[in-house]
Scaffold this motif. Structure first.
Motif, PDB file in Angstrom:
ATOM      1  N   GLY A 320       0.848  -1.252  -0.084  1.00  0.00           N
ATOM      2  CA  GLY A 320      -0.036   0.031  -0.316  1.00  0.00           C
ATOM      3  C   GLY A 320       0.781   1.395  -0.114  1.00  0.00           C
ATOM      4  O   GLY A 320       0.444   2.381  -0.412  1.00  0.00           O
ATOM      5  N   ARG A 321       2.078   1.298   0.508  1.00  0.00           N
ATOM      6  CA  ARG A 321       2.764   2.355   0.264  1.00  0.00           C
ATOM      7  C   ARG A 321       3.840   2.483  -0.789  1.00  0.00           C
ATOM      8  O   ARG A 321       4.382   3.451  -0.821  1.00  0.00           O
ATOM      9  N   THR A 322       3.757   1.470  -1.594  1.00  0.00           N
ATOM     10  CA  THR A 322       4.611   1.505  -2.803  1.00  0.00           C
ATOM     11  C   THR A 322       3.826   1.275  -3.944  1.00  0.00           C
ATOM     12  O   THR A 322       4.672   1.327  -5.078  1.00  0.00           O
ATOM     13  N   SER A 323       2.777   1.190  -4.228  1.00  0.00           N
ATOM     14  CA  SER A 323       1.856   0.934  -5.383  1.00  0.00           C
ATOM     15  C   SER A 323       0.533   1.312  -5.491  1.00  0.00           C
ATOM     16  O   SER A 323       0.012   1.702  -4.252  1.00  0.00           O
ATOM     17  N   ALA A 324       0.115   1.823  -6.567  1.00  0.00           N
ATOM     18  CA  ALA A 324      -1.045   2.515  -6.663  1.00  0.00           C
ATOM     19  C   ALA A 324      -2.002   2.105  -7.963  1.00  0.00           C
ATOM     20  O   ALA A 324      -1.280   1.968  -9.080  1.00  0.00           O
ATOM     21  N   PRO A 325      -3.040   1.271  -8.129  1.00  0.00           N
ATOM     22  CA  PRO A 325      -3.778   0.995  -6.960  1.00  0.00           C
ATOM     23  C   PRO A 325      -3.213  -0.245  -6.122  1.00  0.00           C
ATOM     24  O   PRO A 325      -2.485  -1.094  -6.805  1.00  0.00           O
ATOM     25  N   SER A 326      -3.581  -0.188  -5.007  1.00  0.00           N
ATOM     26  CA  SER A 326      -2.894  -1.387  -4.168  1.00  0.00           C
ATOM     27  C   SER A 326      -3.764  -2.493  -3.927  1.00  0.00           C
ATOM     28  O   SER A 326      -5.102  -2.308  -4.312  1.00  0.00           O
ATOM     29  N   ALA A 327      -3.414  -3.754  -3.865  1.00  0.00           N
ATOM     30  CA  ALA A 327      -4.236  -5.021  -3.649  1.00  0.00           C
ATOM     31  C   ALA A 327      -4.495  -5.000  -2.270  1.00  0.00           C
ATOM     32  O   ALA A 327      -3.752  -4.610  -1.342  1.00  0.00           O
ATOM     33  N   ALA A 328      -5.870  -5.001  -1.968  1.00  0.00           N
ATOM     34  CA  ALA A 328      -6.343  -4.984  -0.622  1.00  0.00           C
ATOM     35  C   ALA A 328      -7.104  -6.174  -0.134  1.00  0.00           C
ATOM     36  O   ALA A 328      -7.877  -6.790  -0.735  1.00  0.00           O
ATOM     37  N   GLU A 329      -7.026  -6.409   1.301  1.00  0.00           N
ATOM     38  CA  GLU A 329      -7.792  -7.456   1.654  1.00  0.00           C
ATOM     39  C   GLU A 329      -8.459  -7.114   2.926  1.00  0.00           C
ATOM     40  O   GLU A 329      -7.932  -6.439   3.828  1.00  0.00           O
ATOM     41  N   VAL A 330      -9.638  -7.582   3.119  1.00  0.00           N
ATOM     42  CA  VAL A 330     -10.588  -7.724   4.491  1.00  0.00           C
ATOM     43  C   VAL A 330      -9.860  -9.009   5.251  1.00  0.00           C
ATOM     44  O   VAL A 330     -10.241  -9.958   4.788  1.00  0.00           O
TER      45      VAL A 330
END
Length: 405
Positions: A320-330
């Motif tokens: 999340g601090r190095t790519s955009a958009p980031s892969a996100a998980e719940v």
């Protein structure tokens, strides 16, 4: 807060289809641009009916002409916008969630309450920033900018469905207690003291609240980023982004690199640094350790402890601090296991109820998509409920705070 790319929907494990598109009603005591447009359309409809009625001998059925309720004003302390308050509206069916919705292009903020039948009620809020709900989802706070030259900040708070009131001027930051409902803390501009207020004691927010405020000194100064029975997280900026963990008496326990992200079910606190790996810190043992389910570069936008105290729900931004958009998980984290229950790209507001249901928002940060943002409820890893965010602005809606009932 609350982001996802327009071309990537939320992917839920064992997800099921949501209900049909619900209706909503807007309840406001001010007249923002969208409401004025609606009144104009009502006027056009009435004129059209009169013409049709005259041509047909007066037999046409009259269209509804209900006007919005009249405004009632509050007395804010040195704010740029003289804010109106709103009436409480009961949502048909049990309320599911509360959300604060604003727009990236400005235009104020609205409180959206969604019922289990999908119907939404919308009430206008003061024109504030940094909205957040308390641990129960029944109180909401925000910050307003004063009109004086020094542009100092004012803290506003109110029970959901009731008018928000300005309770303290010249503040620097605030935080809700991470467990106890209705308990609010903030720092003044000197940042060397923290003040706390228990709103559940029946304090009159329209009067002088100072008598109910408890003030304690801190061994350090900075922005208040978190508060719990363990103490306070104070961002100090010393040598870069640093956070001091301060005990309830104001004594500094530890200075840690990174930003405070929240508390885990076992009591450890999580910190994320730009130049350091994610770390967990125990206020009870003064020990630090890596976070096994986070890698270097990962970030966490929210940590929520389940009502049973046995697990934590985290929204994790992979790289999340190095790519955009980031892969996100719940992610649901317990002592023995880590389970991913939802996947998407970007960031989102999340909320958790006493039964373990998880709410999130799928919304487009660019504002270019014509598709509405959606509230989605995860129950046991599946999409048990979904509803669009109401269209309350001329432009794009943006969910900045979320709470489950």
């Amino acid at each position: 807060m609350g982001r996802s790319t327009p071309e990537s929907d939320v992917e839920l494990l064992e997800s099921s289809a949501g209900p049909a598109t619900p209706s909503y009603q807007r309840v406001a005591t001010s007249t923002p641009r969208a409401v004025m447009v609606g009144l104009g359309l009502v006027l056009v409809g009435v004129v059209g009916w009169l013409i049709i009625s005259a041509l047909d001998g007066g037999d046409a059925t009259a269209p509804p002409t209900t006007a919005p309720p009249a405004p009632t004003t509050t007395a804010p302390i040195e704010t740029e916008r003289q804010t109106t308050t709103s009436q409480t509206v009961v949502v048909p069916g049990r309320a599911v969630l509360n959300a604060v919705v604003s727009s990236p292009t400005g235009g104020g903020a609205w409180l959206v309450t969604v019922g289990e039948n999908g119907a939404s009620d919308v009430v206008d809020l003061p024109d504030l920033t940094e909205f957040s709900f308390d641990a129960s989802g029944q109180w909401v706070a925000g910050i307003g900018v004063g009109i004086r030259r020094d542009r100092l900040l004012t803290l506003w708070v109110g029970r959901v469905g009731m008018p928000m009131e300005p309770i303290s001027g010249d503040i620097a930051s605030y935080a809700w207690h991470d467990e106890r409902p209705g308990e609010l803390a903030w720092t003044d501009v000197d940042r060397g003291e923290v003040r706390t207020l228990d709103l559940t004691t029946g304090v009159d927010l329209t009067g002088d609240v100072d008598a109910a405020v408890v003030t304690r000194g801190l061994e350090t100064s900075g922005r208040l980023r978190g508060w719990g029975d363990w103490g306070f997280a104070v961002e100090t900026w010393a040598g870069g982004t640093m956070t001091a963990v301060v005990d309830p008496d104001g004594v500094v326990l530890e200075d840690l690199p990174g930003e405070f992200r929240g508390r885990l079910a076992d009591g450890d606190l999580v910190f994320i640094g730009d130049a350091s790996a994610p770390v967990r810190y125990s206020p009870s043992t003064d020990a630090t350790a890596p976070v096994p389910w986070l890698a270097d570069g990962d970030d966490v936008s929210r940590l929520l402890v389940a009502a049973d105290g046995l697990s934590t729900v985290a929204f994790v931004l992979r790289d999340g601090r190095t790519s955009a958009p980031s892969a996100a998980e719940v992610v649901v984290v317990s002592a023995d296991d880590t389970v991913t229950v939802g996947l998407l790209e970007g960031d989102t507001s999340i909320a958790l109820d006493d039964d373990g249901a998880i709410a999130l928002v799928d919304q487009d940060p660019s504002g270019r998509s014509d598709e509405p943002s959606r509230f989605t409820l995860l129950v046991n890893g599946a999409a048990g409920w979904s509803a669009p965010v109401p269209d309350v602005f001329m432009g794009r809606e943006w969910v900045v705070a979320l709470a489950l009932m």
